[in-house]
Write a protein that holds these residues in place. Structure first.
Motif, PDB file in Angstrom:
ATOM      1  N   TRP A 112      12.255   7.229   4.471  1.00  0.00           N
ATOM      2  CA  TRP A 112      13.256   7.364   5.530  1.00  0.00           C
ATOM      3  C   TRP A 112      12.722   8.346   6.559  1.00  0.00           C
ATOM      4  O   TRP A 112      12.158   9.377   6.219  1.00  0.00           O
ATOM      5  CB  TRP A 112      14.558   7.870   4.906  1.00  0.00           C
ATOM      6  CG  TRP A 112      15.617   8.286   5.868  1.00  0.00           C
ATOM      7  CD1 TRP A 112      15.736   9.500   6.469  1.00  0.00           C
ATOM      8  CD2 TRP A 112      16.721   7.498   6.326  1.00  0.00           C
ATOM      9  NE1 TRP A 112      16.846   9.535   7.270  1.00  0.00           N
ATOM     10  CE2 TRP A 112      17.472   8.310   7.207  1.00  0.00           C
ATOM     11  CE3 TRP A 112      17.161   6.199   6.082  1.00  0.00           C
ATOM     12  CZ2 TRP A 112      18.636   7.860   7.833  1.00  0.00           C
ATOM     13  CZ3 TRP A 112      18.306   5.752   6.707  1.00  0.00           C
ATOM     14  CH2 TRP A 112      19.029   6.566   7.565  1.00  0.00           C
ATOM     15  N   GLN A 113      12.903   8.034   7.842  1.00  0.00           N
ATOM     16  CA  GLN A 113      12.378   8.891   8.907  1.00  0.00           C
ATOM     17  C   GLN A 113      13.499   9.290   9.853  1.00  0.00           C
ATOM     18  O   GLN A 113      14.027   8.448  10.577  1.00  0.00           O
ATOM     19  CB  GLN A 113      11.271   8.175   9.672  1.00  0.00           C
ATOM     20  CG  GLN A 113      10.002   7.969   8.848  1.00  0.00           C
ATOM     21  CD  GLN A 113       8.960   7.183   9.607  1.00  0.00           C
ATOM     22  OE1 GLN A 113       9.120   5.997   9.856  1.00  0.00           O
ATOM     23  NE2 GLN A 113       7.880   7.843   9.997  1.00  0.00           N
ATOM     24  N   GLY A 230       7.492   3.953   5.899  1.00  0.00           N
ATOM     25  CA  GLY A 230       7.502   4.882   7.019  1.00  0.00           C
ATOM     26  C   GLY A 230       6.468   4.518   8.061  1.00  0.00           C
ATOM     27  O   GLY A 230       5.303   4.292   7.741  1.00  0.00           O
ATOM     28  N   GLY A 231       6.860   4.471   9.319  1.00  0.00           N
ATOM     29  CA  GLY A 231       5.952   4.044  10.369  1.00  0.00           C
ATOM     30  C   GLY A 231       5.231   5.192  11.037  1.00  0.00           C
ATOM     31  O   GLY A 231       5.732   6.316  11.094  1.00  0.00           O
ATOM     32  N   ALA A 345      14.227  -6.430   0.020  1.00  0.00           N
ATOM     33  CA  ALA A 345      14.034  -6.899  -1.354  1.00  0.00           C
ATOM     34  C   ALA A 345      13.021  -6.023  -2.067  1.00  0.00           C
ATOM     35  O   ALA A 345      13.223  -5.624  -3.221  1.00  0.00           O
ATOM     36  CB  ALA A 345      13.574  -8.356  -1.358  1.00  0.00           C
ATOM     37  N   ALA A 346      11.924  -5.705  -1.391  1.00  0.00           N
ATOM     38  CA  ALA A 346      10.874  -4.877  -1.980  1.00  0.00           C
ATOM     39  C   ALA A 346      11.107  -3.387  -1.725  1.00  0.00           C
ATOM     40  O   ALA A 346      10.213  -2.576  -1.959  1.00  0.00           O
ATOM     41  CB  ALA A 346       9.510  -5.282  -1.417  1.00  0.00           C
ATOM     42  N   THR A 347      12.286  -3.038  -1.254  1.00  0.00           N
ATOM     43  CA  THR A 347      12.657  -1.649  -0.921  1.00  0.00           C
ATOM     44  C   THR A 347      11.537  -0.929  -0.171  1.00  0.00           C
ATOM     45  O   THR A 347      11.156   0.173  -0.523  1.00  0.00           O
ATOM     46  CB  THR A 347      13.069  -0.847  -2.180  1.00  0.00           C
ATOM     47  OG1 THR A 347      11.962  -0.700  -3.062  1.00  0.00           O
ATOM     48  CG2 THR A 347      14.218  -1.504  -2.913  1.00  0.00           C
ATOM     49  N   THR A 348      11.027  -1.586   0.854  1.00  0.00           N
ATOM     50  CA  THR A 348       9.953  -0.998   1.654  1.00  0.00           C
ATOM     51  C   THR A 348      10.513  -0.185   2.811  1.00  0.00           C
ATOM     52  O   THR A 348      10.150   0.971   2.994  1.00  0.00           O
ATOM     53  CB  THR A 348       9.019  -2.094   2.185  1.00  0.00           C
ATOM     54  OG1 THR A 348       8.543  -2.865   1.096  1.00  0.00           O
ATOM     55  CG2 THR A 348       7.831  -1.486   2.910  1.00  0.00           C
ATOM     56  N   GLY A 349      11.385  -0.774   3.595  1.00  0.00           N
ATOM     57  CA  GLY A 349      11.956  -0.045   4.722  1.00  0.00           C
ATOM     58  C   GLY A 349      11.242  -0.259   6.028  1.00  0.00           C
ATOM     59  O   GLY A 349      11.716   0.168   7.081  1.00  0.00           O
ATOM     60  N   SER A 350      10.081  -0.904   6.001  1.00  0.00           N
ATOM     61  CA  SER A 350       9.403  -1.257   7.243  1.00  0.00           C
ATOM     62  C   SER A 350      10.248  -2.289   7.997  1.00  0.00           C
ATOM     63  O   SER A 350      10.875  -3.153   7.377  1.00  0.00           O
ATOM     64  CB  SER A 350       8.025  -1.842   6.920  1.00  0.00           C
ATOM     65  OG  SER A 350       7.362  -2.263   8.083  1.00  0.00           O
ATOM     66  N   GLY A 471      14.585   3.073   2.898  1.00  0.00           N
ATOM     67  CA  GLY A 471      14.089   3.747   4.086  1.00  0.00           C
ATOM     68  C   GLY A 471      14.413   3.094   5.406  1.00  0.00           C
ATOM     69  O   GLY A 471      14.253   3.723   6.453  1.00  0.00           O
ATOM     70  N   SER A 472      14.851   1.824   5.426  1.00  0.00           N
ATOM     71  CA  SER A 472      15.249   1.219   6.694  1.00  0.00           C
ATOM     72  C   SER A 472      16.608   1.777   7.104  1.00  0.00           C
ATOM     73  O   SER A 472      17.279   2.457   6.321  1.00  0.00           O
ATOM     74  CB  SER A 472      15.314  -0.308   6.567  1.00  0.00           C
ATOM     75  OG  SER A 472      16.302  -0.697   5.620  1.00  0.00           O
TER      76      SER A 472
END
Length: 568
Positions: A112-113, A230-231, A345-350, A471-472
């Protein structure tokens, strides 16, 4: 109009094919008795004994304490950023609450950002804190999955293996080599990889413009392979330097799904029950396709509010139609819907689009997948969460036929079910508890761009994302305040460890039990019937725990839209 569905089918088919060799490699990584020279040097540097056998308590303590120390190290780098090298723009250190939030975010694999990466972090911090913690969080999750599956596979044993061996092997044999290869591919596609901080270019209008650059490709590779999210830039994968071509967009998606899908195959291989692995993969695919269909159809149908405002939402050869608000024209609705479904689904957040602009029905997909937290899930922890629901499924099935339930030859008894339910209920309790606190907090209204049901959805999304370690965000919420930085940071830590540690205890309990042969009353778990029951239990149990929150947010938003259409 069939082209998007063909694209979805091709991407998922490629994912399933890649899961086989990747799963085989992961299984060998977890079961090999051989230690490479590099691994032995690492054990020596860490001062650990690779021959030590760890109980679940020792395994969990090693995981918890090592993560705490790495989080502290990341926090110190963020707080000392102003005095570190590779900072020609003299970007100051983060505030204490923001640094806590950032360090907690990246060590828990949440990413998360609450800051804009290109203007808040130097290149040194992007590498020494952010990329470092991305590797640490992802490696921890995969190592935990190895220990959990090993506990299911063993009989009358007190150990889950060695956490340090699992951690070092995952790092050296899996994540570092894969990240290097993917980073080289990204550089080829045009993603920057440099220690320079900025470059000045001449635009098409002839003016001079400053562009921020840095070690982007190396961050992007572990960002997606590690289901981090995180980007380098605040616009994340919607930024052309993070996602320049349709090919990088597809590779981002496949990278996010690669390890979570392969772990189902690795699980079957380690248990010597390959069909069991395919059943787990099939359950994930069924739920994934259902949620993908929901968000794609909802976004392609568009919004009646936009139609009344005069927006043309009809499909034509020149435009994709539907709700294009907040979406990149380069990707359109189909690639956005696939990315939205994959990243949650993959809990990435990108993200390659703004989730805050999704239609009410479309927003149910990211929210629901984060709440369930097992539709593939993050690296390692997704498999553990899915197996938790598998244990719960055999328990419910056993109760219906009046027999002591068994899973993989182990009796499921009171202790295991108590621990499973502790983990299952901890997830909604953390998320809903912090959401309720935020709704009642006096200063919350000042952080919202929207009021009413959508404002509630923004708060709910933030804590769902934090607790699920996704994180999204619904970007309409300004979360960079002391209250949100602190509470979201606490939600990320609790969501990671208060759900993971009870399940390691389950693995330790099952490892200590003797394996019993299947009898005439044993419920088979490697069949399509069990796969269907598993999906049913995930959706029902998860739905019952989160339905009130969804009803207060996206469902009311959708009803408002329908009523507005009715009385227009």
């Amino acid at each position: 109009m069939w082209l998007p569905w063909i694209e979805f089918a091709v991407v998922l088919a490629v994912m399933a094919l890649l899961a086989i060799p990747m799963g085989q490699w992961l299984a060998r990584c977890f079961t090999s008795e051989h230690h490479t020279w590099l691994e032995r040097c690492t054990y020596g540097a860490l001062g650990v004994n690779p021959q030590e056998r760890m109980t679940w308590q020792r395994y969990g303590a090693s995981l918890l304490l090592s993560n705490a120390m790495m989080m502290l190290l990341g926090y110190l780098v963020l707080r000392l950023q102003g005095g570190l090298p590779l900072n020609p723009l003299d970007i100051p250190a983060q505030s204490p609450d923001l640094a806590f939030n950032t360090a907690a975010s990246f060590i828990t694999n949440t990413n998360w950002q609450a800051y804009a990466g290109e203007s808040s972090l130097s290149n040194a911090t992007q590498m020494a804190a952010i990329t470092f913690l991305m590797f640490a969080g992802a490696t921890t999750g995969v190592a935990a999955a190895a220990g959990f599956v090993r506990g299911l596979a063993r009989s009358s044993s007190q150990d889950l293996g060695n956490y340090w061996v699992d951690y070092v092997r995952v790092l050296w044999r899996v994540l570092l080599p894969l990240s290097l290869l993917v980073a080289l591919f990204y550089v080829w596609q045009g993603i920057p990889q440099t220690l320079q901080t900025e470059t000045v270019v001449t635009t098409l209008e002839g003016t001079r413009q400053q562009l921020m650059v840095g070690p982007v490709a190396s961050l992007e590779s572990i960002k997606h392979l590690g289901t981090n999210g995180g980007g380098f830039f605040s616009m994340n994968a919607a930024h052309p330097f993070e996602n320049p071509t349709p090919l990088t967009n597809v590779v981002h998606i496949l990278s996010m799904l690669l390890i979570p899908s392969a772990l189902t195959y690795a699980c079957g291989a380690m248990l010597l029950r390959r069909r069991q692995g395919w059943v787990l993969l099939g359950a994930c695919l069924v739920m994934f396709v259902g949620f993908l269909s929901l968000v794609f159809v909802a976004e392609q149908r568009g919004s009646d509010l936009l139609a009344r405002a005069g927006a043309d939402q009809q499909w034509s050869p020149l435009q994709p139609g539907g709700n294009m608000e907040g979406k990149e024209l380069r990707f359109g609705i189909a690639d956005t819907a696939l990315f939205v479904t994959t990243t949650t689904a993959a809990t990435t957040g990108s993200v390659n689009a703004m989730h805050d602009s999704l239609t009410p029905l479309g927003s149910i997909t990211p929210l629901a997948q984060m709440m369930l937290n097992c539709v593939f899930g993050g690296d390692g922890v997704g498999l553990i969460n899915l197996l938790q629901y598998a244990i719960l499924t055999v328990f419910l099935a056993g109760m219906m036929i009046g027999r002591t339930p068994e899973f993989l030859g182990k009796k499921i008894e009171v202790r295991e079910i108590k621990l499973v339910m502790l983990s299952v209920l901890a997830h909604p309790a953390i998320m809903l508890g912090f959401t309720a606190l935020a709704v009642l907090w006096p200063d919350t209204a000042a952080s919202l761009n929207n009021r009413g049901p959508h404002g509630f959805s923004e708060i709910l999304y933030a804590y769902a994302s934090a607790t699920a370690n996704n994180g999204s965000a619904f970007a309409g919420l300004n979360a960079n305040t002391p209250f949100f930085n602190t509470t979201i940071g606490l939600a990320m830590i609790a969501g990671r460890f208060l759900t993971l540690l009870p399940l390691l205890a389950v693995a330790g309990s099952l490892a200590a039990k003797a394996t019993v042969p299947a009898g005439p009353g044993t419920f088979p778990t490697a069949t399509p019937l069990f796969m269907g029951l598993l999906v049913f239990v995930v959706l029902v149990v998860g739905g019952l725990t989160f339905l009130p929150a969804l009803a207060l947010g996206p469902v009311i938003e959708h009803l408002q839209m329908l009523l507005g259409q009715l009385y227009a």
